[in-house]
Design an enzyme around this catalytic site. Structure first.
Site, PDB file in Angstrom:
ATOM      1  N   GLU A  39      36.256  11.583 -16.277  1.00 14.19           N
ATOM      2  CA  GLU A  39      36.982  12.736 -16.807  1.00 14.19           C
ATOM      3  C   GLU A  39      36.056  13.566 -17.693  1.00 14.19           C
ATOM      4  O   GLU A  39      35.667  13.141 -18.784  1.00 14.19           O
ATOM      5  CB  GLU A  39      38.225  12.321 -17.591  1.00 14.19           C
ATOM      6  N   GLU A  95      49.767  16.707 -17.246  1.00 13.54           N
ATOM      7  CA  GLU A  95      49.518  16.049 -18.520  1.00 13.54           C
ATOM      8  C   GLU A  95      49.915  16.997 -19.641  1.00 13.54           C
ATOM      9  O   GLU A  95      49.489  18.151 -19.668  1.00 13.54           O
ATOM     10  CB  GLU A  95      48.042  15.673 -18.639  1.00 13.54           C
TER      11      GLU A  95
END
Length: 294
Positions: free
Chosen positions: A147, A241
């Site tokens: 990420e 998210e």
């Protein structure tokens, strides 16, 4: 492409059986096909129970994590790197046992605001550690997804270009990019071009607004983002998210600087996010068809 997921922190900051059950039920009820869980301590929950309940709900799972400082594989201390590798191996096993095929997040360094510049030795240690972890993951059927986050959450990988250089140096075919619109909006000169550059190395994708709240309430050009995903033929999971002080995981809230309520009704934010994503995806698909029409 309609593989839509949701992060469990939209629902709960806890990891009790009741917390996890509620997160799965709400995700399923709203029509999401995947739930993302942060690394779960196997000493605090029943892996077999959770795997069974995921199957019962028809949910796929992705596990993400950020390494703690004492397990930072980008450290120059061999003992710290070794602990980090052990933690990654454990996370790979949990991901496999839950039926997942992706481990993502900040798995290449500690998840923290560093007080020092990255070093070449730290970079090399991280690359070597992830290459070894990727071999373990490949044997378990689990890919490693880096990420790429903003400068306040890691000092190692902040741009797609850095992530690709990391993967190339590793020599692994089981390491991919985990990109996130929230972080890209901060660090990339052009998020759309970054997606084009990532191409087939994009293994997992987070959709999050610039203010961490309702999609469409910030400054990110999601229409252009979905056009780019269509252009590179991304067919994998897109996970919503969002964070608010309404639902708190203490460690993550502090690290990610979640200081205020971006929403109070998590069902509403999740319902609207799914509708928003599907609408933007539909628009991109229609534009692509129109562009090809003689």
């Amino acid at each position: 492409m309609k593989k839509l997921g949701i992060h469990s922190f939209v629902w709960t900051g806890g990891t009790t059986q009741e917390d996890l059950e509620g997160a799965m039920k709400k995700s399923h009820d709203l029509g999401y096909g995947l739930i993302e869980f942060p690394r779960l301590d196997p000493k605090k929950f029943d892996v077999n129970w959770l795997a069974k309940r995921l199957q019962d709900y028809g949910l796929r799972v992705v596990v993400t994590m950020g390494l703690p400082l004492d397990c930072d594989v980008s450290s120059e201390d061999p003992a710290v790197v070794k602990r980090g590798e052990a933690l990654l191996a454990e996370a790979i096993s949990i991901t496999r046992d839950l039926g997942g095929s992706k481990l993502g997040g900040i798995i290449f360094s500690a998840h923290t605001k560093y007080q020092s510049m990255p070093t070449q030795k730290g970079w090399d240690n991280s690359v070597a550690a992830l290459a070894r972890a990727a071999d373990i993951g490949k044997a378990a059927g689990v890919s490693m997804n880096l990420e790429v986050v903003n400068r306040f959450e890691s000092n190692l990988l902040n741009t797609t270009a850095q992530g690709l250089a990391f993967i190339e140096q590793s020599g692994s075919d089981n390491i991919f990019l985990h990109l996130d619109t929230f972080h890209m909006n901060i660090e990339e000169a052009d998020p759309v071009q970054a997606l084009r550059t990532a191409g087939k190395k994009l293994g997992y994708f987070h959709i999050g607004e610039s203010n961490r709240g309702f999609l469409g309430s910030g400054v990110i050009n999601f229409s252009a983002i979905f056009d780019a995903l269509l252009e590179i033929d991304y067919q994998d999971w897109i996970t919503f998210e969002s964070f608010s002080t309404e639902v708190v995981d203490k460690d993550l809230s502090i690290t990610c600087a979640i200081w205020r309520n971006t929403w109070t009704d998590n069902v509403e934010v999740a319902r609207l996010a799914k509708a928003y994503i599907e609408a933007r995806m539909g628009e991109s698909a229609r534009k692509a068809i129109t562009a090809r029409t003689v």
